[in-house]
Write a protein that holds these residues in place. Structure first.
Motif, PDB file in Angstrom:
ATOM      1  N   PHE A  59       0.824  -1.204   0.000  1.00 32.21           N
ATOM      2  CA  PHE A  59       0.000   0.000   0.000  1.00 32.21           C
ATOM      3  C   PHE A  59       0.862   1.259   0.000  1.00 32.21           C
ATOM      4  O   PHE A  59       0.576   2.219  -0.720  1.00 32.21           O
ATOM      5  CB  PHE A  59      -0.943   0.001   1.205  1.00 32.21           C
ATOM      6  N   SER A  60       1.932   1.257   0.775  1.00 28.82           N
ATOM      7  CA  SER A  60       2.823   2.416   0.843  1.00 28.82           C
ATOM      8  C   SER A  60       3.469   2.686  -0.511  1.00 28.82           C
ATOM      9  O   SER A  60       3.501   3.831  -0.973  1.00 28.82           O
ATOM     10  CB  SER A  60       3.893   2.160   1.906  1.00 28.82           C
ATOM     11  N   ASP A  61       3.973   1.630  -1.158  1.00 33.03           N
ATOM     12  CA  ASP A  61       4.591   1.801  -2.476  1.00 33.03           C
ATOM     13  C   ASP A  61       3.587   2.359  -3.478  1.00 33.03           C
ATOM     14  O   ASP A  61       3.898   3.268  -4.245  1.00 33.03           O
ATOM     15  CB  ASP A  61       5.154   0.475  -2.996  1.00 33.03           C
ATOM     16  N   THR A  63       0.819   4.062  -2.863  1.00 31.24           N
ATOM     17  CA  THR A  63       0.445   5.430  -2.493  1.00 31.24           C
ATOM     18  C   THR A  63       1.527   6.424  -2.913  1.00 31.24           C
ATOM     19  O   THR A  63       1.223   7.465  -3.504  1.00 31.24           O
ATOM     20  CB  THR A  63       0.197   5.535  -0.977  1.00 31.24           C
ATOM     21  N   PHE A  64       2.780   6.095  -2.639  1.00 34.71           N
ATOM     22  CA  PHE A  64       3.857   7.001  -3.027  1.00 34.71           C
ATOM     23  C   PHE A  64       3.977   7.120  -4.539  1.00 34.71           C
ATOM     24  O   PHE A  64       4.302   8.185  -5.058  1.00 34.71           O
ATOM     25  CB  PHE A  64       5.184   6.576  -2.403  1.00 34.71           C
ATOM     26  N   GLN A  65       3.693   6.049  -5.245  1.00 33.23           N
ATOM     27  CA  GLN A  65       3.703   6.124  -6.707  1.00 33.23           C
ATOM     28  C   GLN A  65       2.611   7.081  -7.192  1.00 33.23           C
ATOM     29  O   GLN A  65       2.846   7.907  -8.080  1.00 33.23           O
ATOM     30  CB  GLN A  65       3.491   4.744  -7.317  1.00 33.23           C
ATOM     31  N   CYS A  66       1.419   6.976  -6.604  1.00 30.23           N
ATOM     32  CA  CYS A  66       0.323   7.887  -6.984  1.00 30.23           C
ATOM     33  C   CYS A  66       0.667   9.338  -6.677  1.00 30.23           C
ATOM     34  O   CYS A  66       0.471  10.220  -7.524  1.00 30.23           O
ATOM     35  CB  CYS A  66      -0.964   7.499  -6.250  1.00 30.23           C
ATOM     36  N   TRP A  67       1.171   9.590  -5.482  1.00 28.83           N
ATOM     37  CA  TRP A  67       1.523  10.957  -5.108  1.00 28.83           C
ATOM     38  C   TRP A  67       2.670  11.484  -5.965  1.00 28.83           C
ATOM     39  O   TRP A  67       2.701  12.655  -6.337  1.00 28.83           O
ATOM     40  CB  TRP A  67       1.882  11.041  -3.622  1.00 28.83           C
ATOM     41  N   GLY A  68       3.629  10.618  -6.287  1.00 28.99           N
ATOM     42  CA  GLY A  68       4.735  11.027  -7.150  1.00 28.99           C
ATOM     43  C   GLY A  68       4.254  11.393  -8.545  1.00 28.99           C
ATOM     44  O   GLY A  68       4.704  12.382  -9.135  1.00 28.99           O
ATOM     45  N   THR A  69       3.318  10.590  -9.057  1.00 25.72           N
ATOM     46  CA  THR A  69       2.739  10.897 -10.368  1.00 25.72           C
ATOM     47  C   THR A  69       2.002  12.227 -10.327  1.00 25.72           C
ATOM     48  O   THR A  69       2.101  13.033 -11.261  1.00 25.72           O
ATOM     49  CB  THR A  69       1.789   9.767 -10.807  1.00 25.72           C
ATOM     50  N   MET A  70       1.290  12.475  -9.239  1.00 26.99           N
ATOM     51  CA  MET A  70       0.577  13.743  -9.100  1.00 26.99           C
ATOM     52  C   MET A  70       1.562  14.919  -9.089  1.00 26.99           C
ATOM     53  O   MET A  70       1.334  15.932  -9.761  1.00 26.99           O
ATOM     54  CB  MET A  70      -0.266  13.766  -7.831  1.00 26.99           C
ATOM     55  N   ALA A  71       2.667  14.776  -8.382  1.00 30.50           N
ATOM     56  CA  ALA A  71       3.673  15.844  -8.344  1.00 30.50           C
ATOM     57  C   ALA A  71       4.220  16.106  -9.744  1.00 30.50           C
ATOM     58  O   ALA A  71       4.373  17.265 -10.156  1.00 30.50           O
ATOM     59  CB  ALA A  71       4.808  15.474  -7.385  1.00 30.50           C
ATOM     60  N   GLU A  72       4.498  15.039 -10.492  1.00 36.54           N
ATOM     61  CA  GLU A  72       4.976  15.195 -11.868  1.00 36.54           C
ATOM     62  C   GLU A  72       3.945  15.905 -12.734  1.00 36.54           C
ATOM     63  O   GLU A  72       4.285  16.794 -13.522  1.00 36.54           O
ATOM     64  CB  GLU A  72       5.281  13.834 -12.487  1.00 36.54           C
ATOM     65  N   GLU A  73       2.688  15.499 -12.605  1.00 39.82           N
ATOM     66  CA  GLU A  73       1.630  16.085 -13.428  1.00 39.82           C
ATOM     67  C   GLU A  73       1.418  17.564 -13.120  1.00 39.82           C
ATOM     68  O   GLU A  73       1.130  18.354 -14.020  1.00 39.82           O
ATOM     69  CB  GLU A  73       0.323  15.302 -13.270  1.00 39.82           C
ATOM     70  N   ILE A  74       1.545  17.938 -11.853  1.00 35.58           N
ATOM     71  CA  ILE A  74       1.455  19.361 -11.496  1.00 35.58           C
ATOM     72  C   ILE A  74       2.577  20.130 -12.189  1.00 35.58           C
ATOM     73  O   ILE A  74       2.355  21.197 -12.768  1.00 35.58           O
ATOM     74  CB  ILE A  74       1.503  19.556  -9.964  1.00 35.58           C
ATOM     75  N   GLY A  75       3.784  19.587 -12.149  1.00 39.21           N
ATOM     76  CA  GLY A  75       4.912  20.226 -12.828  1.00 39.21           C
ATOM     77  C   GLY A  75       4.700  20.314 -14.329  1.00 39.21           C
ATOM     78  O   GLY A  75       4.977  21.346 -14.953  1.00 39.21           O
ATOM     79  N   TYR A  76       4.192  19.225 -14.931  1.00 35.31           N
ATOM     80  CA  TYR A  76       3.925  19.233 -16.371  1.00 35.31           C
ATOM     81  C   TYR A  76       2.858  20.261 -16.730  1.00 35.31           C
ATOM     82  O   TYR A  76       2.955  20.932 -17.762  1.00 35.31           O
ATOM     83  CB  TYR A  76       3.469  17.859 -16.853  1.00 35.31           C
ATOM     84  N   ALA A  77       1.838  20.389 -15.884  1.00 31.77           N
ATOM     85  CA  ALA A  77       0.788  21.387 -16.147  1.00 31.77           C
ATOM     86  C   ALA A  77       1.379  22.791 -16.129  1.00 31.77           C
ATOM     87  O   ALA A  77       1.026  23.631 -16.964  1.00 31.77           O
ATOM     88  CB  ALA A  77      -0.334  21.261 -15.123  1.00 31.77           C
ATOM     89  N   GLY A  78       2.287  23.054 -15.193  1.00 29.36           N
ATOM     90  CA  GLY A  78       2.957  24.354 -15.164  1.00 29.36           C
ATOM     91  C   GLY A  78       3.755  24.608 -16.430  1.00 29.36           C
ATOM     92  O   GLY A  78       3.708  25.700 -17.002  1.00 29.36           O
ATOM     93  N   GLU A  79       4.471  23.582 -16.885  1.00 33.88           N
ATOM     94  CA  GLU A  79       5.228  23.725 -18.127  1.00 33.88           C
ATOM     95  C   GLU A  79       4.297  23.969 -19.310  1.00 33.88           C
ATOM     96  O   GLU A  79       4.615  24.765 -20.208  1.00 33.88           O
ATOM     97  CB  GLU A  79       6.073  22.476 -18.374  1.00 33.88           C
ATOM     98  N   ASP A  80       3.150  23.300 -19.304  1.00 36.91           N
ATOM     99  CA  ASP A  80       2.169  23.491 -20.381  1.00 36.91           C
ATOM    100  C   ASP A  80       1.634  24.923 -20.403  1.00 36.91           C
ATOM    101  O   ASP A  80       1.419  25.491 -21.476  1.00 36.91           O
ATOM    102  CB  ASP A  80       1.011  22.505 -20.236  1.00 36.91           C
TER     103      ASP A  80
END
Length: 107
Positions: A59-61, A63-80
């Motif tokens: 579950f921890s792995d 969850t961290f994968q989901c949160w990590g993906t969210m962090a990446e997507e926020i960054g990508y949205a900023g770049e967009d």
């Protein structure tokens, strides 16, 4: 017809800030993951502890994968958003050049 105004500097600044939020969130997520790694053996080594520890790790792995993906997507949205500002500016410049060329032919 109403006039449309796009504040390109605000778009660039907002996009850059959003990209920074994604980067900062990812860094804080990594730091948090490092801190909770110390608890990985806390469940014990008996049957129940092993089962709980295995479920926790899975579950921890995830969850961290989901949160990590969210962090990446926020960054990508900023770049967009930054790229969108560049595209709007280029389209405006191209349209202005085209209208100036037409005006020059009509004069």
């Amino acid at each position: 017809m109403t006039e449309l105004h796009v504040d390109l500097e605000a778009m660039r600044a907002s996009g850059g800030s959003m990209r920074d939020v994604g980067t900062d969130f990812a860094a804080k997520l990594d730091a948090f993951r490092g801190r909770i790694a110390a608890y990985e053996g806390a469940w014990g080594h008996d049957t129940i502890g092993t089962l709980v520890g295995t479920a926790y790790q899975y579950f921890s792995d995830w969850t961290f994968q989901c949160w990590g993906t969210m962090a990446e997507e926020i960054g990508y949205a900023g770049e967009d958003i930054v790229e969108m500002a560049r595209t709007v500016e280029q389209a405006d410049d191209d349209a202005a050049a085209g209208l100036e060329a037409i005006a020059g032919r009509l004069a």
